[in-house]
Design a protein around this motif. Structure first.
Motif, PDB file in Angstrom:
ATOM      1  N   LEU A 158       0.850  -1.186   0.000  1.00  0.00           N
ATOM      2  CA  LEU A 158       0.000   0.000   0.000  1.00  0.00           C
ATOM      3  C   LEU A 158       0.884   1.234   0.000  1.00  0.00           C
ATOM      4  N   ARG A 159       0.742   1.998  -1.082  1.00  0.00           N
ATOM      5  CA  ARG A 159       1.523   3.233  -1.194  1.00  0.00           C
ATOM      6  C   ARG A 159       0.662   4.383  -0.695  1.00  0.00           C
ATOM      7  N   ILE A 160       1.191   5.202   0.196  1.00  0.00           N
ATOM      8  CA  ILE A 160       0.451   6.320   0.775  1.00  0.00           C
ATOM      9  C   ILE A 160       1.183   7.602   0.399  1.00  0.00           C
ATOM     10  N   HIS A 161       0.488   8.467  -0.327  1.00  0.00           N
ATOM     11  CA  HIS A 161       1.171   9.650  -0.861  1.00  0.00           C
ATOM     12  C   HIS A 161       0.176  10.797  -1.017  1.00  0.00           C
ATOM     13  N   GLY A 162       0.600  11.875  -1.647  1.00  0.00           N
ATOM     14  CA  GLY A 162      -0.268  13.042  -1.809  1.00  0.00           C
ATOM     15  C   GLY A 162      -0.026  14.037  -0.682  1.00  0.00           C
ATOM     16  N   MET A 163      -1.104  14.542  -0.098  1.00  0.00           N
ATOM     17  CA  MET A 163      -0.990  15.603   0.902  1.00  0.00           C
ATOM     18  C   MET A 163      -0.646  15.022   2.277  1.00  0.00           C
ATOM     19  N   VAL A 164       0.564  14.491   2.359  1.00  0.00           N
ATOM     20  CA  VAL A 164       1.040  13.901   3.621  1.00  0.00           C
ATOM     21  C   VAL A 164       2.434  14.435   3.925  1.00  0.00           C
ATOM     22  N   ASP A 165       2.814  14.396   5.194  1.00  0.00           N
ATOM     23  CA  ASP A 165       4.158  14.832   5.589  1.00  0.00           C
ATOM     24  C   ASP A 165       5.203  13.814   5.160  1.00  0.00           C
ATOM     25  N   ARG A 166       4.838  12.523   5.281  1.00  0.00           N
ATOM     26  CA  ARG A 166       5.790  11.460   4.959  1.00  0.00           C
ATOM     27  C   ARG A 166       5.116  10.443   4.043  1.00  0.00           C
ATOM     28  N   GLU A 167       5.659  10.260   2.867  1.00  0.00           N
ATOM     29  CA  GLU A 167       5.135   9.185   2.020  1.00  0.00           C
ATOM     30  C   GLU A 167       5.511   7.852   2.661  1.00  0.00           C
ATOM     31  N   LEU A 168       4.579   6.907   2.591  1.00  0.00           N
ATOM     32  CA  LEU A 168       4.840   5.593   3.186  1.00  0.00           C
ATOM     33  C   LEU A 168       4.515   4.526   2.155  1.00  0.00           C
ATOM     34  N   THR A 169       5.223   3.409   2.230  1.00  0.00           N
ATOM     35  CA  THR A 169       4.793   2.227   1.497  1.00  0.00           C
ATOM     36  C   THR A 169       4.761   1.073   2.485  1.00  0.00           C
ATOM     37  N   LEU A 170       3.560   0.538   2.696  1.00  0.00           N
ATOM     38  CA  LEU A 170       3.415  -0.575   3.632  1.00  0.00           C
ATOM     39  C   LEU A 170       3.495  -1.876   2.866  1.00  0.00           C
ATOM     40  N   SER A 171       4.388  -2.758   3.276  1.00  0.00           N
ATOM     41  CA  SER A 171       4.394  -4.117   2.733  1.00  0.00           C
ATOM     42  C   SER A 171       3.448  -4.951   3.590  1.00  0.00           C
ATOM     43  N   TRP A 172       3.224  -6.181   3.178  1.00  0.00           N
ATOM     44  CA  TRP A 172       2.382  -7.070   3.975  1.00  0.00           C
ATOM     45  C   TRP A 172       2.952  -7.232   5.385  1.00  0.00           C
ATOM     46  N   ASP A 173       4.275  -7.418   5.472  1.00  0.00           N
ATOM     47  CA  ASP A 173       4.887  -7.590   6.790  1.00  0.00           C
ATOM     48  C   ASP A 173       4.733  -6.339   7.640  1.00  0.00           C
ATOM     49  N   ASP A 174       4.840  -5.170   7.008  1.00  0.00           N
ATOM     50  CA  ASP A 174       4.631  -3.923   7.754  1.00  0.00           C
ATOM     51  C   ASP A 174       3.212  -3.877   8.312  1.00  0.00           C
ATOM     52  N   LEU A 175       2.255  -4.322   7.487  1.00  0.00           N
ATOM     53  CA  LEU A 175       0.854  -4.246   7.914  1.00  0.00           C
ATOM     54  C   LEU A 175       0.607  -5.162   9.103  1.00  0.00           C
ATOM     55  N   ILE A 176       1.049  -6.418   8.984  1.00  0.00           N
ATOM     56  CA  ILE A 176       0.690  -7.372  10.046  1.00  0.00           C
ATOM     57  C   ILE A 176       1.563  -7.215  11.290  1.00  0.00           C
ATOM     58  N   ALA A 177       2.561  -6.330  11.201  1.00  0.00           N
ATOM     59  CA  ALA A 177       3.325  -6.013  12.414  1.00  0.00           C
ATOM     60  C   ALA A 177       2.505  -5.077  13.312  1.00  0.00           C
ATOM     61  N   ARG A 178       1.440  -4.494  12.773  1.00  0.00           N
ATOM     62  CA  ARG A 178       0.600  -3.571  13.547  1.00  0.00           C
ATOM     63  C   ARG A 178      -0.389  -4.365  14.404  1.00  0.00           C
ATOM     64  N   THR A 179      -1.112  -3.630  15.267  1.00  0.00           N
ATOM     65  CA  THR A 179      -2.034  -4.317  16.181  1.00  0.00           C
ATOM     66  C   THR A 179      -3.438  -4.346  15.575  1.00  0.00           C
ATOM     67  N   PRO A 180      -3.959  -5.556  15.339  1.00  0.00           N
ATOM     68  CA  PRO A 180      -5.272  -5.642  14.700  1.00  0.00           C
ATOM     69  C   PRO A 180      -6.413  -5.535  15.715  1.00  0.00           C
ATOM     70  N   VAL A 181      -7.595  -5.215  15.205  1.00  0.00           N
ATOM     71  CA  VAL A 181      -8.818  -5.233  16.018  1.00  0.00           C
ATOM     72  C   VAL A 181      -9.828  -6.121  15.312  1.00  0.00           C
ATOM     73  N   GLU A 182     -10.798  -6.595  16.077  1.00  0.00           N
ATOM     74  CA  GLU A 182     -11.870  -7.408  15.496  1.00  0.00           C
ATOM     75  C   GLU A 182     -13.179  -6.665  15.733  1.00  0.00           C
ATOM     76  N   ARG A 183     -13.990  -6.486  14.691  1.00  0.00           N
ATOM     77  CA  ARG A 183     -15.242  -5.739  14.830  1.00  0.00           C
ATOM     78  C   ARG A 183     -16.331  -6.340  13.948  1.00  0.00           C
ATOM     79  N   LEU A 184     -17.579  -6.175  14.401  1.00  0.00           N
ATOM     80  CA  LEU A 184     -18.717  -6.486  13.529  1.00  0.00           C
ATOM     81  C   LEU A 184     -19.161  -5.173  12.880  1.00  0.00           C
ATOM     82  N   ILE A 185     -19.245  -5.178  11.567  1.00  0.00           N
ATOM     83  CA  ILE A 185     -19.642  -3.970  10.840  1.00  0.00           C
ATOM     84  C   ILE A 185     -20.560  -4.386   9.683  1.00  0.00           C
ATOM     85  N   THR A 186     -21.644  -3.644   9.519  1.00  0.00           N
ATOM     86  CA  THR A 186     -22.601  -3.921   8.444  1.00  0.00           C
ATOM     87  C   THR A 186     -22.279  -3.055   7.230  1.00  0.00           C
TER      88      THR A 186
END
Ligand SMILES: Nc1nc2c(c(=O)[nH]1)N[C@H]1C(S)=C(S)[C@@H](COP(=O)(O)O)O[C@H]1N2
Ligand SMILES: [Mo]
Length: 524
Positions: free
Chosen positions: A262-290
């Motif tokens: 996931l490439r994050i760019h545009g009106m941001v202070d820091r451009e980021l590129t998240l790899s899969w490993d970067d993503l799953i290193a974060r803390t997940p939540v579980e939710r019910l959403i309609t």
């Protein structure tokens, strides 16, 4: 005299005969190549297991007696599969060459050989595990294309025999051109099919190996009674199989977690590129959403409720540092769909997530594997990007997303809605007490009240099931004392902000349908 002419003819014919024999054999082989090439390409679009070549190979492996398998492994070792494919190829080339030679305009023996080979492919493909009748399609279309090629090429190969001039080069050149064209087409179809097929197979393996992230921030338990469980009613949690699917993808993208970033760019202070490993290193939540689709008609079923596991979008945005004047997150999928989500909705504390699991399973490919967005309170077209790979922080006065360009509203808050699920429309109903049940939703505001009326009479308050959360739909029931005759039931909901479901009937475009769901019953 006669002898002389005869001799002369014999002398001239022998090399040409051979040449024609070769041309005809070549025509047969190219025709078989067309069957396999077209079969491979269509199989990649349907299911790689429906490829005639591989289906026959796999069936041979599955059905061969133990001694044959042992012999193959003993003789070829780990090359037993390539050996099988080489063997099959030799056999096909031989049969195809014969098919070319024996094909006659009036007696299409060659076409018949191809058809029989096709039959073998169809039987093998439709016997594969999980096969449907669709698995026959690659072979059927392939054989039709192959027979067409065989007939055209053998007709062209025959031409010089009928021509007066002995070294007539024009038909020969026509044959060569046609043969080369057909061979190139078959090879291109086959190569494209192999490429796509391997991509699909790779993604299927990748998804199978996917480990659902462990969560400590679990979804709240579903209180008893949240799902009323009326027969024929809508379950509170929608299974992945029953979940509605809406997207513009002709071919469902098959990404792997390795392909994904996931490439994050545009009106941001820091451009980021998240790899899969970067993503799953974060803390997940579980939710019910309609989720709800803006195209849902009053009373329609383009809504579904699931348990999602994902990573809070807000935290990722904060890491990139969104400029204060950026008000839109323009998300793009791997197949170039775009959605424009109000940044405010993503940062106001609601559970907007990058989801990776749905009801305890990796996202199904159709629902966005490996990563999609889920944002409570907003219609899918402005928020629920599947196969999401790019985020641009921008402004609503600068950018326009896919559906907004086509006349739909730029912002898509979900409208307060309710529907009757039970009894079904025009269900035969007996006089006396009838349990009426349904679903209501106003995601991220919550349902306060549901009312029902009969034949435009006074509104009566329905019984609400416990509210799971303001981000999920809510069930309701109402006991109707049905009298004989034709009756019309109507339902309307009120959300916790006090908004009453809009009465006026309007179509889904541009911002979601309005109107009260109405159902008629003959009570007798
Ligand atoms: N990549 C992509 N994501 C998409 C769409 C799409 O066409 N392409 N459609 C959106 C719409 S209009 C809706 S309603 C939801 C539907 O999600 P679902 O198919 O998982 O139910 O996905 C959204 N995400
Ligand atoms: Mo949608």
């Amino acid at each position: 005299m006669t002898t002389t002419i005869g001799d002369r003819h014999e002398a001239a014919r022998t090399p040409r005969r051979r040449r024609h024999l070769f041309s005809r054999a070549l025509a047969g082989v190219i025709a078989a190549g067309m069957v396999l090439g077209v079969g491979e390409l269509l199989a990649a679009l349907i299911d790689p297991n429906s490829s005639p070549f591989y289906a026959v190979g796999s069936t041979t492996v599955d059905r061969s007696p133990a001694w044959a398998r042992e012999f193959a492994i003993h003789t070829f070792g780990t090359n037993d599969k390539p050996a099988l494919f080489v063997g099959m190829t030799i056999l096909i080339v031989l049969l195809a060459a014969i098919a070319g030679i024996v094909e006659r305009p009036r007696a299409p023996f060659g076409s018949a050989i191809l058809a029989v080979l096709g039959l073998v492919g169809i039987v093998a493909a439709t016997q594969r595990p999980a096969a449907t009748w669709m698995y026959a399609l690659p072979t059927v279309v392939g054989v039709v294309a192959g027979i067409a090629v065989l007939r055209v090429l053998t007709a062209t190969a025959r031409a010089p025999e009928n021509s007066d001039s002995e070294d007539s080069w024009l038909p020969r050149r026509t044959f060569l051109l046609l043969a080369a064209g057909a061979a190139a087409t078959a090879a291109a179809a086959g190569a494209a099919g192999r490429y796509l097929g391997q991509q699909v197979a790779g993604a299927v393996d990748n998804r199978r190996a996917f480990a659902i992230p462990g969560v400590t921030d679990r979804a709240a338990a579903i209180a008893p009674g949240t799902d009323i469980g009326v027969p024929g009613g809508t379950p509170f949690v929608t299974s992945n199989e029953d979940f509605y699917r809406i997207d513009t993808a002709l071919r469902v993208p098959r990404l792997t977690t390795d392909d994904w970033q996931l490439r994050i760019h545009g009106m941001v202070d820091r451009e980021l590129t998240l790899s899969w490993d970067d993503l799953i290193a974060r803390t997940p939540v579980e939710r019910l959403i309609t989720l709800t689709c803006v195209s849902n008609e009053v009373g329609g079923n383009l809504a579904g409720n699931a348990t999602w596991i994902g990573y809070p979008i807000k935290d990722i945005l904060d890491e990139a540092g969104v400029h204060p004047d950026a008000d839109m997150l323009l998300s793009t999928s791997s197949d170039h769909f775009t959605a424009g989500t109000p940044v405010a909705a993503l940062r106001d504390g609601r559970d907007a997530i990058l989801a990776v699991a749905m009801n305890g399973q990796p996202l199904p490919f159709e629902h966005g594997y490996p990563v999609r967005q889920v944002v409570p309170g907003l219609y899918g077209y402005v928020s629920a990007t599947k196969w999401v790979v790019d985020w641009e922080l921008t402004r609503f006065d600068k950018a326009e997303a896919y559906w907004t360009k086509r006349g739909w509203s730029a912002e898509g808050p979900i409208k307060t809605a309710s529907r009757i699920d039970v009894p079904a429309a025009f269900a035969p109903t007996a006089p006396g007490p009838v349990l009426v049940a349904g679903t209501a939703w106003a995601q991220h505001r919550g349902i306060e009240k549901v009312e029902v009326r009969v034949d435009n009479g006074a509104w009566q308050t329905a019984t609400l099931a416990p509210q799971y959360s303001i981000d999920t739909w809510r069930q309701w029931t109402w006991e109707w004392e049905a009298a004989a005759g034709l009756h019309t039931l109507q339902v309307r909901a009120t959300d916790l902000d006090g908004n009453v479901q809009v009465e006026e009937r309007t179509p889904p475009i541009p911002g979601g349908a309005t109107g009260w769901h109405t159902r008629s019953f003959t009570v007798a």
